[in-house]
Design an enzyme around this catalytic site. Structure first.
Site, PDB file in Angstrom:
ATOM      1  CG  HIS A 117      -0.404  -0.145   2.616  1.00 14.43           C
ATOM      2  ND1 HIS A 117      -0.822  -0.432   3.372  1.00 14.43           N
ATOM      3  CD2 HIS A 117       0.810   0.858   3.050  1.00 14.43           C
ATOM      4  CE1 HIS A 117      -0.064   0.017   4.463  1.00 14.43           C
ATOM      5  NE2 HIS A 117       0.994   0.295   4.197  1.00 14.43           N
ATOM      6  CG  HIS A 121       0.086   4.308   7.921  1.00 15.94           C
ATOM      7  ND1 HIS A 121      -1.413   3.714   7.131  1.00 15.94           N
ATOM      8  CD2 HIS A 121       1.061   3.209   7.376  1.00 15.94           C
ATOM      9  CE1 HIS A 121      -0.507   2.392   6.486  1.00 15.94           C
ATOM     10  NE2 HIS A 121       1.008   2.261   6.965  1.00 15.94           N
ATOM     11  CG  HIS A 155       7.750  -2.046   4.154  1.00 17.97           C
ATOM     12  ND1 HIS A 155       7.196  -2.424   4.528  1.00 17.97           N
ATOM     13  CD2 HIS A 155       7.453  -0.601   4.327  1.00 17.97           C
ATOM     14  CE1 HIS A 155       5.721  -2.402   5.321  1.00 17.97           C
ATOM     15  NE2 HIS A 155       5.839  -0.977   5.295  1.00 17.97           N
ATOM     16  CD  GLU A 169       2.636  -1.587   6.229  1.00 16.24           C
ATOM     17  OE1 GLU A 169       2.457  -0.492   7.625  1.00 16.24           O
ATOM     18  OE2 GLU A 169       2.351  -2.044   5.481  1.00 16.24           O
TER      19      GLU A 169
END
Ligand code: DHB
Ligand code: FE
Length: 289
Positions: free
Chosen positions: A12, A59, A197, A244
């Site tokens: 995303h 977030h 990431h 995530e």
């Protein structure tokens, strides 16, 4: 009866939204990334669902550190794209499906998963970027997403975060909830975020292609094995934001069970690409057989 016919898994990255909104998709950096979603956009048109259950993470946009629900289901009629610091993305308002969402809340809570019920929430890149990747830019004369969306937010930002095992079982409970909804609806469930990431600290920029590709292999063929991965392994192998990926297990758990059918899902599309901002982008489409 409602039924889940397919699941979509995708990263995303917010810069993907900016590339789309600023008309940069044909630039050499971005072109190979968007190429990987050409099949998916056509597949969405050919397999248009009545509703999408979109598992994503906020977030610190809708939920600040003042209040952090582990699992939150959106029961509202509409959700506004959030302002994440540069103004809201120029994308349509997300239409919800309050009746199915309320039914899922009722059923899943009775199956012992304590969801937070959210009647008002803005949705950030975690939800709008996957919609953009799969649906493209809606035309000006019909500025709307193709179908209603039920946002399902998971805390993967502030520890403690839920385990992959808990997410997988929650997906199974969502499947039972959908199948007990008394209306003939074609439902897709999307698991978003990831893949490897890390945005902070000495390991910022970490990418782990071997971990990501093994994760994709196993998510397709042996999801129970993926569900057993402890959270520390995600952080160690896939970076702090790689956690995530537990959200993908909710969508995978909602698909047909391998215990009931030896080859329950069909792989329609698989894509993996680095770089996209700081994140390895992974993408799968699975259909129930
Ligand atoms: C990036 C990735 C994310 O998942 C996020 O939430 C923010 C930024 C990135 O790759 O830059
Ligand atoms: Fe993120």
């Amino acid at each position: 009866m409602a039924r889940i016919t397919a699941s979509v898994f995708t990263s995303h990255v917010p810069a993907i939204g900016a590339a789309l909104d600023l008309g940069k998709t044909a630039e050499p950096y971005w072109q190979p990334l968007f190429q990987g979603y050409e099949f998916s956009k056509q597949w969405m048109k050919d397999n248009k669902p009545d509703v999408i259950i979109l598992v994503f993470n906020d977030h610190a946009t809708a939920f600040s550190l003042d209040m952090i629900p582990t699992f939150a289901i959106g029961t509202a009629a509409q959700y506004q794209p959030a302002d994440e610091g540069w103004g809201p993305r120029p994308v349509p308002v997300v239409q919800g499906h309050p009746a199915l969402a309320a039914h899922i809340a009722q059923s899943v809570i009775q199956q012992d998963f304590d969801l937070t019920i959210v009647n008002k929430m803005d949705v950030d890149h975690g939800l709008t970027v996957p919609l953009s990747l799969m649906c493209g830019q809606p035309p000006a004369d019909h500025f709307a997403w193709p179908c209603p969306v039920i946002p399902f937010a998971v805390n993967v930002v502030q520890y403690p975060v839920p385990s992959g095992q808990r997410c997988f079982k929650l997906g199974q409970a969502i499947r039972r909830a959908v199948e007990s909804f008394d209306e003939d609806l074609n439902v897709h469930i999307w698991g978003t975020g990831g893949m490897s990431h890390q945005l902070q600290g000495p390991r910022a920029g970490l990418i782990n292609r071997a971990f990501d590709n093994a994760f994709l292999d196993k998510l397709i063929a042996d999801p129970a094995a993926v569900a057993a991965i402890p959270h520390i392994d995600y952080v160690r192998e896939a970076g702090s934001e790689g956690i995530e990926l537990v959200m993908w297990l909710i969508a995978r758990g909602a698909m047909k069970d391998i215990a009931e059918n030896p080859s329950p899902v069909r792989l329609r599309h698989r894509f993996y690409h680095v770089p996209a901002s700081n994140t390895a982008v992974g993408h799968l489409i699975l259909e129930n057989t």
